[in-house]
Structure formats: C-alpha cells, structure tokens
Motif scaffolding. Structure first.
Motif, short mmCIF file in Angstrom:
data_model
loop_
_atom_site.label_atom_id
_atom_site.label_comp_id
_atom_site.label_asym_id
_atom_site.label_seq_id
_atom_site.Cartn_x
_atom_site.Cartn_y
_atom_site.Cartn_z
N HIS A 1 0.81 -1.21 0.00
CA HIS A 1 0.00 0.00 0.00
C HIS A 1 0.84 1.27 0.00
O HIS A 1 0.39 2.32 -0.45
N TRP A 2 2.09 1.19 0.52
CA TRP A 2 2.94 2.38 0.58
C TRP A 2 3.70 2.64 -0.72
O TRP A 2 4.46 3.61 -0.83
N THR A 3 3.55 1.75 -1.70
CA THR A 3 4.31 1.90 -2.93
C THR A 3 3.47 1.38 -4.10
O THR A 3 2.24 1.41 -4.04
N THR A 4 4.11 0.93 -5.15
CA THR A 4 3.40 0.43 -6.33
C THR A 4 3.77 -1.03 -6.57
O THR A 4 4.83 -1.49 -6.13
N ARG B 1 10.69 2.07 -2.60
CA ARG B 1 10.14 3.40 -2.91
C ARG B 1 11.29 4.26 -3.42
O ARG B 1 12.42 4.14 -2.92
N LEU C 1 -6.68 5.70 -0.95
CA LEU C 1 -5.57 6.28 -1.70
C LEU C 1 -5.30 7.70 -1.21
O LEU C 1 -6.20 8.51 -1.01
N GLY C 2 -4.02 7.99 -0.98
CA GLY C 2 -3.62 9.31 -0.53
C GLY C 2 -3.66 9.52 0.96
O GLY C 2 -3.22 10.55 1.46
N ARG D 1 -0.26 4.62 -1.79
CA ARG D 1 -0.14 4.77 -3.25
C ARG D 1 -0.88 3.67 -3.99
O ARG D 1 -1.20 3.82 -5.18
N THR D 2 -1.12 2.52 -3.30
CA THR D 2 -1.91 1.44 -3.88
C THR D 2 -2.89 1.00 -2.81
O THR D 2 -2.50 0.38 -1.81
N GLU D 3 -4.15 1.35 -2.97
CA GLU D 3 -5.15 0.98 -1.96
C GLU D 3 -5.31 -0.54 -1.96
O GLU D 3 -5.47 -1.15 -3.02
#
Length: 256
Positions: free
Chosen positions: A35-38, A65, A85-86, A102-104
């Motif tokens: 969730h903290w990255t892609t 990241r 997100l966000g 960044r990725t829910e």
C-alpha cells in the motif's frame, strides 16, 4: 546454562507451511507493504527449491520506494490493510517521512493472531549489503495505536560467520502502551545453516528464542491482530553477484 524454550503445543498447528507445493497465496502475499508503494516495486522475487522458498534480490529489481533508494526487498506477509488512496492509514507506518497510500489494498487478514507461538526455520545469506528479518506487526485496521512490532530477528549478512549476531526485541512505533526494547544477541553458529527461531507472546510477556533456547524474555506484549512478515533486504547500491538469497524453510504456528 541457557534456559530451554517451552515445548511446542501438543495440538495441531493453526498454520504450517514448508513450501513443498510452492507459494500458497491463501497464506502469503508476496509483496512488501504494497500500500505504501506500487506493485512493480513491492513484488517479491523468489524461487522454490528443495530446501524451501528462496527469497531473492535480483540485479534489475527496483527500489521499494524512490524516496528510500537504494533499498530493495523481497517479502512474504500474511495479510494486508490500507486506508484510501492518498491517506496515511495502513499497516506498519514505520518510516518517519510520512508514508502515503499509493496502492489501496483491501483488508485481508489471512493469518493475524493476537497471541501464540510461531517457529520460523530459515537459512540466512552472508552478503554484506543484505539483511534477513522476520517481524510481527500490528495490522492497524482496528486502531492506529495497534502498531507495535515484535522483531523476531534481524540478521545482517555482514554479521554472519562461524558465529552470528542478530537484533531482536520489541519496537513500539506508534503504540504508547509499549516501549521499544531491542538488543543484540549472539548465536554460536553460522546462520547460513538451517536454524529455527521461536516467538511466544501473550499475557504481557514476549519470549524470543533460537534453536531451542531462550534468548530474551520481555515483560510486555502487543495484544491485537498481528501480521507476520519475512523478508530479505538489500541496502545500498547494487554491487556484487546476483541473485542474493536467503531461504525460508518452514513456518509453523499455534494460536490461542
């Protein structure tokens, strides 16, 4: 003479995996805190061998990241949770620079015990830029305060040799009910050999041991759902030969 660990429970485990059938996606998510990255940055590199699941860092692997570069990681975890997100809501808000979703990810808690015993059998690597680690971290899906961590072990490749040093203990993070209590322990063997770590927690106490003996008794314990993460990091600029690897041989857990 060191204190022996309590025997494992006599009843069948609630979680048991030796990876003989490959990666079981009903038990493991092969991403590091996605969730903290892609996805292309969080996805683990691994292979299944006769000894278990080999976590790998490969030369073309992206940093987890961009803000943390150079830092690559291959991780297995037993669940995931994030806010929208966000937002700043999500499991393991461990970075001081303000993590943002960044990725829910949906709330999936495939294995998230409040208390119990876990045995983790691993073989570390000896690359000086790598670290093999296992943590239990609060899910935070019920409360942001449920953020404590039991660090079962952190083994730097540079500390592996005829004897090995490791870090272990508790990190409070954002949980005011806990206090950080980490220590370095000495292991009388080369951690590249297969060896088993044990964590037992509940009723206000955490016991961490290795190869059947108690290394630490800590008079505190988180009391909320916790995910298990097992990961291999490469810290620093890419160099040397690839892939860099460590093996997770078996994970067995009893919960109550």
């Amino acid at each position: 003479m060191r204190e022996p660990l309590p025997p494992a429970p006599s009843h069948p485990p609630s979680f048991d995996d030796d990876f003989a059938g490959g990666l079981d996606t009903a038990k493991w998510i092969p991403h590091y805190l996605p969730h903290w990255t892609t996805p292309e940055r969080s996805e683990a590199r691994y292979g299944v061998t006769a000894d278990g699941l080999e976590l790998r860092i490969e030369e073309d692997q992206l940093d987890w990241r961009p803000e943390d570069a150079p830092l690559r990681v291959s991780n297995l975890q037993t669940g995931e949770y994030s806010g929208p997100l966000g937002s700043h809501r999500g499991t393991h808000r461990h970075r001081p620079d303000g993590l943002v979703v960044r990725t829910e990810t949906p709330c999936r808690l495939m294995f998230a015990p409040h208390r119990g015993r876990i045995d983790i059998t691993v073989s570390a690597g000896a690359d000086e830029r790598c670290m093999l680690a296992a943590w239990l971290v609060g899910t935070e899906h019920l409360s942001e305060l449920d953020s404590g961590e039991i660090c079962v072990f952190e083994i730097d490749g540079s500390a592996v040799g005829p004897t090995t040093s490791a870090r272990t203990g508790i990190k409070a993070h954002h949980d005011p009910r806990l206090s950080t209590d980490m220590a370095e322990v000495q292991l009388p063997f080369d951690a590249r050999e297969a060896h088993t770590w044990t964590v037992i927690w509940g009723d206000g106490e955490t016991i961490i041991g290795c190869e059947g003996v108690v290394l630490r008794r800590i008079l505190q314990a988180p009391d909320y759902p916790m995910l298990l993460l097992i990961d291999l990091f490469e810290i620093g600029r890419a160099s040397g030969s690839y892939p860099k690897a460590a093996t997770v041989r078996r994970v067995t857990a009893w919960t109550s």
